[in-house]
Scaffold this active site. Structure first.
Site: not given
Length: 457
Positions: A78, A154, A178
């Site tokens: 990420k 996310s 997330s």
């Protein structure tokens, strides 16, 4: 010979000399270039570093040296994890002029020490504030099982990359869901470890008192292997789970559920010997406390930059951060009191059960053209509300495995649905043992949307 999506299989084949690390990385990079356009999971490729590292792995193997349990396994991160020599964007253009990272994030270093090779950075909601991976700067990540739907967030780029079979291992972060929300919507395995177990050095913060990092994989065995590399802990694969006491979270966690999700949870729990219902008090208040703490910490972190360059932010992120920065002290103090009380409530629940089971989301991934979910008969924003079942549980800092329910037997494979498996702090091994047993029983686990690494060139 085909290469597998499993990181365990890839590492085994590399160590056995059936394929070289360079071949695996070359094919992975080619696959990412050819197929990422359909999903928008990747933001940057790390060609030079990845190929150089792969050559080093092959050279060490040729010399008969130990290369680690993840030898040659490609992974993505990420885009809030530091990678040496790159600017950490956290999904925003606000940070584009910041200095490049001087070293990898600590968890990235741990995977590299185990032999894994970083190959890409992955899309996310700006500054991890959202559950959709709708990013005004880098675009929306699409769900590989239906590209007309959201991947969730996310950490949506991280889950989509695994769900599409582009990568066997990725890293994400979880503040209020997330990891768990996109894992559920994309049908992959994710782990939110015990708060504080894995280091956050080199990870751009969102709400520091809630932030946790963890891995995504396509199987529970791979998840256990990744956790071992990240934590240094050993996970037994032959643990007898037949005597586990399972609690099904009721009340708040039984509302607004899609019928197929209820049926999937029923199938899972029907296979467990000792199941009882657990109802937690004041969950709505706990969720509200999570909202307040997140908003306040996020707003405080960004206040200086908001004053200097507010218009550079994604408008949706900017408005929520500004609102958080304006919160008065009293609601924040009250939220922290609720957090402490609710943590004790959850600790008490584990006096009677080993594992709690709850839905991760209310149903399947929302459509891109209708990014809403139904709560109490009303359509509400998916970006703000997909964490309905994850946000309250974040307050307790307990480990949670996000597990995909297996497709219903005898029916066509539909869209993924996921559950949260929760245990007391430090009980990751318990969760992973239960997860593997349920996957072997055919009750958990979901197929990748595609097979990534097909034939050797």
């Amino acid at each position: 010979m085909p290469l597998m999506t499993s990181l365990i299989d890839i590492a085994h084949r590399i160590r056995a000399g059936e394929v070289s690390a360079v071949q695996v990385i070359q094919q992975t990079l080619q696959t990412l270039r050819e197929r990422n356009g359909a999903y928008n999971a990747v933001t940057r490729l790390l060609d030079e570093r990845a190929l150089k590292t792969a050559a080093e792995v092959d050279a060490r193997l040729a010399r008969g040296e130990q290369v680690g349990p993840l030898a040659g396994v490609p992974f993505g991160v990420k885009d809030l994890f530091d990678l040496e020599g790159l600017v950490t964007t956290a999904g925003s253009v606000v940070l584009k002029n910041q200095p490049s990272a001087k070293q990898d994030a600590e968890v990235v270093r741990r995977l590299c020490a185990a032999g894994a090779i970083p190959v890409a950075t992955l899309n996310m909601d700006e500054f991890a504030y959202g559950f959709a991976t709708e990013n005004a700067h880098y675009g929306t990540t699409k769900n590989p099982h239906d590209t007309a739907r959201l991947a969730g967030g996310s950490s949506g780029g991280s889950t989509a990359a695994v769900a599409a079979g582009l990568l066997p291992l990725t890293l994400g972060s979880d503040t209020n869901g997330s990891i768990r929300v996109p894992a559920s919507l994309c049908g992959v395995w994710g782990l939110r470890p015990t708060q504080g177990l894995l280091p956050l050095q080199g990870v751009y913060p969102f709400a520091a008192s809630l932030d946790v990092v963890g891995p995504f994989t396509s199987t529970s065995a791979d998840l256990a292997c990744a956790f071992e590399a990240l934590s240094g802990q050993s996970v037994a694969t032959d643990h007898d789970v037949s005597g586990f006491k399972i609690g099904r979270l009721d009340g708040w966690f039984a509302q607004d559920l899609a019928p197929e999700l209820v049926a999937g949870i029923d199938r899972l729990l029907d296979a467990c010997g000792d199941v009882r219902t657990v109802t937690l008090p004041e969950v709505a208040r706990a969720r509200a406390a999570s909202f307040v703490i997140t908003a306040a910490e996020g707003g405080a972190l960004h206040l200086g930059r908001l004053r200097a360059q507010a218009m550079a932010y994604d408008p949706a992120t900017r408005d929520r951060l500004m609102a958080g920065a304006l919160l008065p002290a009293m609601p924040i103090v009250h939220a922290q009191r609720i957090r402490s009380w609710f943590r004790d409530v959850l600790h008490d629940a584990f006096r009677d059960v080993d594992i709690l089971v709850a839905p991760a989301t209310t149903g399947v991934a929302p459509r891109l053209d209708q990014p809403t979910i139904t709560l109490g008969g009303k359509q509400v924003s998916a970006r703000a509300n997909l964490g309905l079942f994850t946000q309250p549980l974040s307050l307790a800092g307990m480990p949670v495995v996000a597990a995909p329910l297996a497709p219903a037997p005898g029916k066509p494979v539909g869209l993924p649905l996921g559950v949260q498996l929760i245990a007391a702090p430090g009980k990751e091994a318990t969760l992973l043992a239960f997860a593997q047993a349920m996957e072997k029983a055919g009750l958990l686990g979901f197929p990748c949307a595609d097979t990534p690494l097909t034939e050797q060139a």
